[in-house]
Write a protein that holds these residues in place. Structure first.
Motif, PDB file in Angstrom:
ATOM      1  N   PHE A 276     -20.779  -4.731 -14.328  1.00 56.67           N
ATOM      2  CA  PHE A 276     -20.936  -5.672 -15.256  1.00 56.67           C
ATOM      3  C   PHE A 276     -22.514  -5.938 -15.753  1.00 56.67           C
ATOM      4  CE2 PHE A 276     -18.179  -6.714 -11.411  1.00 56.67           C
ATOM      5  CZ  PHE A 276     -17.037  -6.718 -11.871  1.00 56.67           C
ATOM      6  N   GLN A 277     -23.125  -4.797 -16.063  1.00 54.70           N
ATOM      7  CA  GLN A 277     -24.366  -4.928 -16.476  1.00 54.70           C
ATOM      8  C   GLN A 277     -24.969  -5.788 -17.615  1.00 54.70           C
ATOM      9  OE1 GLN A 277     -26.733  -1.210 -16.117  1.00 54.70           O
ATOM     10  NE2 GLN A 277     -25.242  -0.382 -14.747  1.00 54.70           N
ATOM     11  N   LEU A 278     -24.156  -5.546 -18.759  1.00 55.84           N
ATOM     12  CA  LEU A 278     -24.024  -6.382 -20.070  1.00 55.84           C
ATOM     13  C   LEU A 278     -23.763  -8.078 -19.768  1.00 55.84           C
ATOM     14  CD1 LEU A 278     -22.987  -3.826 -22.443  1.00 55.84           C
ATOM     15  CD2 LEU A 278     -25.326  -4.273 -21.900  1.00 55.84           C
ATOM     16  N   TRP A 279     -22.742  -8.066 -18.971  1.00 56.69           N
ATOM     17  CA  TRP A 279     -22.180  -9.558 -18.751  1.00 56.69           C
ATOM     18  C   TRP A 279     -23.284 -10.122 -17.847  1.00 56.69           C
ATOM     19  CZ3 TRP A 279     -18.054 -12.014 -20.416  1.00 56.69           C
ATOM     20  CH2 TRP A 279     -16.984 -11.366 -21.245  1.00 56.69           C
ATOM     21  N   SER A 280     -23.832  -9.432 -17.033  1.00 52.97           N
ATOM     22  CA  SER A 280     -24.652 -10.058 -15.872  1.00 52.97           C
ATOM     23  C   SER A 280     -26.046 -10.502 -16.575  1.00 52.97           C
ATOM     24  CB  SER A 280     -25.141  -9.154 -14.594  1.00 52.97           C
ATOM     25  OG  SER A 280     -23.811  -8.779 -14.067  1.00 52.97           O
ATOM     26  N   GLU A 281     -26.571  -9.500 -17.476  1.00 55.63           N
ATOM     27  CA  GLU A 281     -27.611  -9.856 -18.204  1.00 55.63           C
ATOM     28  C   GLU A 281     -27.491 -11.197 -19.184  1.00 55.63           C
ATOM     29  OE1 GLU A 281     -30.595  -8.692 -17.955  1.00 55.63           O
ATOM     30  OE2 GLU A 281     -30.331  -6.960 -16.809  1.00 55.63           O
ATOM     31  N   GLU A 282     -26.214 -11.063 -19.903  1.00 58.98           N
ATOM     32  CA  GLU A 282     -26.217 -12.122 -20.700  1.00 58.98           C
ATOM     33  C   GLU A 282     -26.056 -13.476 -20.146  1.00 58.98           C
ATOM     34  OE1 GLU A 282     -22.625 -13.416 -23.872  1.00 58.98           O
ATOM     35  OE2 GLU A 282     -22.702 -11.495 -22.917  1.00 58.98           O
ATOM     36  N   LEU A 283     -25.375 -13.576 -18.840  1.00 66.73           N
ATOM     37  CA  LEU A 283     -25.369 -14.843 -18.019  1.00 66.73           C
ATOM     38  C   LEU A 283     -26.616 -15.374 -17.324  1.00 66.73           C
ATOM     39  CD1 LEU A 283     -21.639 -14.023 -16.792  1.00 66.73           C
ATOM     40  CD2 LEU A 283     -22.360 -15.653 -18.486  1.00 66.73           C
ATOM     41  N   GLY A 284     -27.583 -14.278 -17.275  1.00 74.64           N
ATOM     42  CA  GLY A 284     -28.851 -14.496 -16.536  1.00 74.64           C
ATOM     43  C   GLY A 284     -28.732 -14.258 -15.048  1.00 74.64           C
ATOM     44  N   ILE A 285     -27.693 -13.581 -14.519  1.00 71.43           N
ATOM     45  CA  ILE A 285     -27.584 -13.400 -13.050  1.00 71.43           C
ATOM     46  C   ILE A 285     -28.587 -12.624 -12.634  1.00 71.43           C
ATOM     47  CG2 ILE A 285     -26.105 -12.425 -11.380  1.00 71.43           C
ATOM     48  CD1 ILE A 285     -23.593 -13.390 -13.080  1.00 71.43           C
ATOM     49  N   THR A 286     -28.601 -11.457 -13.425  1.00 73.20           N
ATOM     50  CA  THR A 286     -29.590 -10.338 -12.881  1.00 73.20           C
ATOM     51  C   THR A 286     -31.156 -10.846 -12.789  1.00 73.20           C
ATOM     52  OG1 THR A 286     -28.254  -8.701 -13.881  1.00 73.20           O
ATOM     53  CG2 THR A 286     -30.565  -8.108 -13.209  1.00 73.20           C
ATOM     54  N   THR A 287     -31.529 -11.499 -13.888  1.00 72.32           N
ATOM     55  CA  THR A 287     -32.834 -12.220 -13.965  1.00 72.32           C
ATOM     56  C   THR A 287     -33.090 -13.152 -13.112  1.00 72.32           C
ATOM     57  OG1 THR A 287     -33.011 -11.560 -16.488  1.00 72.32           O
ATOM     58  CG2 THR A 287     -34.471 -12.999 -15.689  1.00 72.32           C
ATOM     59  N   ARG A 288     -32.254 -13.914 -12.849  1.00 76.36           N
ATOM     60  CA  ARG A 288     -32.377 -15.256 -11.732  1.00 76.36           C
ATOM     61  C   ARG A 288     -32.275 -14.617 -10.313  1.00 76.36           C
ATOM     62  NH1 ARG A 288     -28.078 -19.752 -13.329  1.00 76.36           N
ATOM     63  NH2 ARG A 288     -27.010 -17.988 -14.157  1.00 76.36           N
ATOM     64  N   CYS A 289     -31.758 -13.730 -10.193  1.00 78.66           N
ATOM     65  CA  CYS A 289     -31.783 -13.029  -8.767  1.00 78.66           C
ATOM     66  C   CYS A 289     -32.801 -12.335  -8.296  1.00 78.66           C
ATOM     67  CB  CYS A 289     -30.498 -12.183  -8.603  1.00 78.66           C
ATOM     68  SG  CYS A 289     -28.857 -12.858  -8.190  1.00 78.66           S
TER      69      CYS A 289
END
Length: 604
Positions: free
Chosen positions: A150-163
């Motif tokens: 879910f790379q695109l979804w995770s980036e859009e939702l800010g999950i990756t950056t915040r983690c």
């Protein structure tokens, strides 16, 4: 690891004839197709919480009581879809770091927001993610690990950056140790109390795929709050985890991925390796020279970009004095070379080392000059000061390293003479305090390459300084049939000078060598056939020719004169005196040659 439970009703889903449905007395009125699975559900609980389903039903009204909706490419698949459906029905669901990402993406897809109902799934997931997932060390790592589909979804939702930001803040707060004590819930929802003490955060970060790892480490580097040696150790852990089999597979001839699933593919490995190189700390000694050379070996095997090679060569040169001979034995993978090891890479490293050493020497001299000018008003440098700046500890260690490397490659019959000579001359003459190792390497090369002609053997021995040979090496060289005759003569002269400096006591020498030296000592002037420029033995550094740029032209000329006199003139004397030298051993030959030379001189 933190977890959260939503709902209180028991799970009523069951499968019949390939169709998933929920046990209920109310008749189903909605069919939803998710990928290859069909669901028989009820509109009311779903449409009240899913804005997307509301719009799809209103856009495609059907006259029948059973309406069908298709949801192709649903994020998270049927597991994420069922979680959302169970939430709508009030069935108990357990959320953790393992399923927070697909659940959040599915809720976003179905538009389960506060606009429809207060306390909807998107809001609850966001609260759990912020208050629990981001607070935990291991939770963040697991969550990042699950973002791959879910790379695109995770980036859009800010999950990756915040983690990533959460991990960085935890490392920066205490880079030496990360401690946690909390409840742990496995994938089955079973709760365990875990007390962990992480001695080293690099081990946990090594679980991340390279793009996430690069972003995390880049953030740690940019913050400049984590010591560079800790960054280097973390990089070493990651490299050993993801690139452990490349060198071994190459040596076994099996290439990459000899075992299915054993590691990244060739292209992935190249990307991983290049990323690691860009993350190397700029501070000196942040990583060991041995580790850098292992990276260089892998770069060579994977045919990574030339810029990566140059960057590694530059970094290795900064701490080359730490290297071992085995570290420099980099397998050759070039189709243009048949040598066992890559000589060009080592030459490149040595060139970088010399450039950096010269730059440091010039900088030190400039600094000393300014100091002397400020104190005395003038600048006077003694020759010893210049020598000390060149003859430093690192240079001596590198010279010894090169000589050891030469011994390893000398037996390779495919090593060209030009490159072998280039390696011998890659360090200054002053850096070699002892030439025994160099002599051993030359001796091995001569015996492994018997096809060398007279001129080539002379060129090979140009760098050898007989004055810096030990007594054992001199004895060996005097009886070495592979060496050019001029080298043997130089050995005899050196031993004569050494004996004279020691009061003429040569009890250690064998009888035949003492006889040669004694014959030479009876005549205070060297044989006329050996030199015509002076009547006393010249210092060795004025006779030995070197390809090093620091050697003076007079020294080169002196060596050329000696070369000609030791070979050509002695051979002419041999003819004139009718001596059958070729049929005699080297020991007897030298005695006769020197006797004949003295005789001619006396007759004159």
């Amino acid at each position: 690891m933190k977890f959260m439970k939503l709902g209180s009703r028991p799970d009523g889903f069951h499968t019949s004839d390939g169709v998933r449905s929920i046990s209920s007395e109310i008749r189903t009125d909605l069919v939803i197709q998710v990928n290859e699975s069909r669901y028989l559900l009820h509109k009311f609980p779903l449409l009240s919480k899913c804005l997307k389903l509301q719009r799809l039903c209103s856009e495609n009204p059907e006259s029948s009581n059973l309406q069908t909706i298709e949801l192709p490419d649903f994020p998270g698949g049927i597991d994420a879809f069922e979680l959302c459906v169970k939430f709508c029905y009030g069935i108990t669901v357990t959320l953790s770091a393992y399923n927070i990402v697909p659940a959040r993406c599915a809720a976003k897809y179905l538009q389960m927001t506060e606009d429809l109902e207060k306390g909807n799934l998107v809001h609850k997931l966001e609260v759990f993610f912020t208050s629990c997932i981001l607070k935990g060390w291991k939770d963040c790592i697991i969550t990042l690990h699950t973002t791959k589909p879910f790379q695109l979804w995770s980036e859009e939702l800010g999950i990756t950056t915040r983690c990533i930001e959460s991990l960085v803040s935890k490392v920066v707060s205490n880079p030496m140790k990360v401690k946690f004590s909390h409840s742990h819930s496995n994938q089955n929802g079973e709760i365990e109390e875990i007390h962990t003490t992480k001695r080293w955060w690099g081990e946990d970060l090594s679980e991340l795929r390279i793009d996430l790892y690069w972003r995390t480490m880049a953030a740690l580097k940019s913050g400049r709050k984590v010591p560079s040696n800790l960054i280097g150790d973390a990089l070493k852990i990651y490299t050993s985890k993801w690139l452990p089999k490349i060198s071994r597979n190459f040596e076994n001839g099996s290439g990459l991925n000899s075992e299915s699933g054993s590691g990244p593919s060739g292209s992935d490995s190249r990307m991983l390796l290049e990323s690691i190189i860009t993350l190397l700390p700029s501070e000196p000694n942040a990583v060991s020279c041995s580790f850098l050379l292992k990276l260089l070996k892998t770069v060579n095997i994977l045919h990574t970009s030339g810029s990566s090679k140059l960057e590694l060569a530059r970094r290795i040169a900064l701490q080359l004095d730490e290297a071992k001979v085995s570290d420099l034995l980099i397998p050759s993978v070039s189709n243009d070379s048949d040598t066992m090891y890559d000589l060009d890479i080592v030459l490149n490293i040595l060139e970088q080392f010399m450039l950096q050493s010269q730059s440091q020497s010039q900088s030190q001299q400039t600094s000393s000059q300014r100091t002397l000018q400020s104190e005395n008003g003038n600048c006077e440098f003694k020759e010893g000061c210049r020598s000390s700046s060149v003859l430093n500890g690192a240079m001596i260690k590198v010279a010894k390293l090169v000589d050891g490397y030469l011994q390893e490659i000398a037996s390779d019959v495919n090593v060209p003479l030009s490159k072998f000579i280039a390696l011998t001359e890659a360090v200054p003459e002053l850096a070699r305090l002892n030439h025994d190792d160099l002599y051993t390497a030359i001796d091995i090369y001569l015996k492994s390459h018997p096809e060398l002609n007279k001129s080539e053997r002379k060129d090979l021995c140009r760098t050898l300084d007989c004055k810096k040979l030990s007594l054992e090496s001199c004895i060996h060289a005097a009886q070495n049939e592979s060496l050019p005759l001029r080298v043997v003569v130089q050995v005899l002269f050196s031993e004569q000078a050494r004996a004279a400096a020691a009061g003429g006591h040569m009890n250690e020498l064998p009888t035949n060598l003492k006889a040669l030296l004694a014959a030479k000592t009876t005549d205070p002037s060297p044989p006329g056939s050996l030199t015509t420029s002076t009547s006393t033995p010249q210092p060795h550094d004025q006779r030995l020719k070197s390809r090093n740029p620091s050697v003076s032209s007079s020294k080169i000329k002196a060596d050329a004169d000696l070369d000609e006199s030791a070979d050509d003139d002695l051979e002419s004397l041999k003819v004139k005196q009718n001596c059958l030298i070729p049929s005699l051993p080297r020991k007897t030959m030298l005695s006769k040659l020197m006797w004949s030379s003295n005789r001619v001189e006396n007759e004159k």
